[in-house]
Design an enzyme around this catalytic site. Structure first.
Site, PDB file in Angstrom:
ATOM      1  N   TYR A  60      39.164  16.105  10.086  1.00 39.23           N
ATOM      2  CA  TYR A  60      39.712  15.600  11.186  1.00 39.23           C
ATOM      3  C   TYR A  60      39.568  13.841  11.176  1.00 39.23           C
ATOM      4  CZ  TYR A  60      39.534  19.799  13.601  1.00 39.23           C
ATOM      5  OH  TYR A  60      39.816  20.934  14.068  1.00 39.23           O
TER       6      TYR A  60
ATOM      7  N   LYS B  54      31.735  26.847   3.470  1.00 37.22           N
ATOM      8  CA  LYS B  54      32.583  27.725   2.704  1.00 37.22           C
ATOM      9  C   LYS B  54      32.212  26.948   1.320  1.00 37.22           C
ATOM     10  CE  LYS B  54      36.029  30.243   1.542  1.00 37.22           C
ATOM     11  NZ  LYS B  54      36.221  31.954   1.667  1.00 37.22           N
TER      12      LYS B  54
ATOM     13  N   ASP C  85      34.426  33.028   6.494  1.00 34.91           N
ATOM     14  CA  ASP C  85      35.172  34.263   6.762  1.00 34.91           C
ATOM     15  C   ASP C  85      34.527  35.075   7.294  1.00 34.91           C
ATOM     16  OD1 ASP C  85      34.473  33.561   4.116  1.00 34.91           O
ATOM     17  OD2 ASP C  85      36.033  34.328   3.157  1.00 34.91           O
TER      18      ASP C  85
ATOM     19  N   ASP D 141      35.763  24.171  15.305  1.00 36.74           N
ATOM     20  CA  ASP D 141      36.957  24.201  16.156  1.00 36.74           C
ATOM     21  C   ASP D 141      37.339  25.730  16.258  1.00 36.74           C
ATOM     22  OD1 ASP D 141      38.777  23.596  17.791  1.00 36.74           O
ATOM     23  OD2 ASP D 141      40.125  22.515  16.130  1.00 36.74           O
TER      24      ASP D 141
END
Ligand code: NAI
Length: 331
Positions: A122, A169, A202, A226
């Site tokens: 962002y 991740k 995930d 988000d």
């Protein structure tokens, strides 16, 4: 108090929320300022200076969702507000409301989401390397990662939450998400009474759908925060429910997780619960504990009765009818 009604369903849910807050008996003087497409049409700017002027004075705002035009040269209003005002924590409590029949209504979902609010993908740093190739920069800093991790653990300790899971991740983004994890571990070491774990994003999505009751507090970098927020909203009845708080050291803005919902704007279909629950957080932040508790319990009562709910949660009431029911329950 600064009020930013916003766009789409924003003015409808903001009006409903103001009425509910007033019904609690708390004396709040609202200063209304425009941001978003409404402001662009009126003042030629998405985020006029008076929004900052008002917040610098009030330090607390209630905000409806705002549209940021896709593409073009416009920076997102939310990103600009969060960065300029140092609102580094995005706190989103995700809880089941009584009586609400959702796919997971027999599972006691009670999550606290702590999303880093100022950096990651962002940061808005995108450029064309050569024609046909663009680059978007994911910024992760030690400073921002440490302060969101601290905010999460301090909240967990204060509110008696037993487990914190950091979502990442780092198997792929070894340096950026690796740094985020390193900071979470460093902070976790100072809170030995709180169980700390790490989960790849995930897998976290799958686990949250399979057994949401296993989770307590989640701390995440901006983008995963988000996405997981919307997933979590789906566990408790959808975006019409989940509130949020953007918190900094000197300023706070309370707003729902949902956007402007252009598909239902102006139709009296919007569910104001998410913004009303954001107002519950705002009243507590202002030290108005009694008003905060009254509004929350009126909302819970209205859901338990189940007679005046909006269509997104299986009812047939309009925004106004739901609001009237909440106000009756406050009184
Ligand atoms: P959205 O959250 O506006 O809508 C997604 C779906 O949820 C729609 O079907 C909508 O009708 C429903 N929904 C959302 N809030 C609801 C409510 N209170 N009651 C009943 N149903 C509700 O997400 P979308 O469509 O991806 O985004 C629309 C616009 O909102 C975009 O311009 C986006 O940039 C903006 N947005 C603004 C945010 C903010 O200002 N905080 C946050 C997210 C999106």
């Amino acid at each position: 108090m600064t009020l930013i009604p916003g766009d789409g369903i924003g003015p409808e849910v903001a009006e409903a929320t103001m009425r509910a807050v007033e019904a609690t008996g708390v004396a709040i003087e609202w200063e209304r300022v425009e941001a978003g497409v409404t402001a662009l049409e009126e003042y030629g700017e998405l985020l006029p200076g008076e929004v900052f002027a008002s917040l610098e004075y009030s330090h607390v705002g209630l905000k409806g969702p705002t549209t940021t035009p896709v593409g073009g040269g416009h920076q997102s209003i939310n990103v600009a507000l969060r960065k300029k005002l140092g609102l580094y924590t995005n706190f989103r409590p995700v809880r089941m409301l009584p009586g609400l029949k959702t796919r997971f209504h027999d599972v006691p979902v009670n999550l606290a989401i702590f999303r880093e609010n100022t950096e990651d993908l962002y940061s808005g740093l995108e450029h064309e390397v050569i024609p046909g190739v663009v680059e978007s920069l994911k910024i992760i800093t030690q400073h921002a990662s440490m302060r969101i991790a601290r905010a999460a653990f301090e909240y967990a300790k204060r509110e008696g939450r037993c487990k914190v899971a950091a979502i990442h991740k780092a198997n792929i983004m070894k340096m950026s998400d690796g740094l985020f994890l390193q900071c979470c571990r460093e902070v976790a070491a100072h809170f030995p009474a709180i169980e700390y774990s790490e989960l790849i994003v995930d897998n976290a999505c799958m686990q949250l759908v399979m057994r949401p009751q296993a989770f307590d507090l989640l701390v995440l970098p901006n983008l995963y925060g988000d996405i997981i927020s919307d997933l979590a909203a789906g566990l408790v009845g959808g975006l019409g429910i989940v509130p949020g708080a953007n918190l900094g050291d000197h300023c706070a803005i309370f707003e729902a997780v949902h956007g402007t919902a252009p598909d239902i704007a102006g139709k009296e279909l919007a569910n104001p619960t998410a913004l009303m629950q954001s107002a519950v957080l705002m009243l507590a932040h202002l030290g108005e504990r009694e008003a905060s508790a009254r509004l929350q319990s009126a909302l819970e009562h209205t859901y338990a009765e189940g007679e005046h709910l909006t269509s997104d949660v299986g009812g047939s009431a309009s925004t106004g009818e739901f609001t009237e029911a909440v106000i009756r329950n406050i009184r």
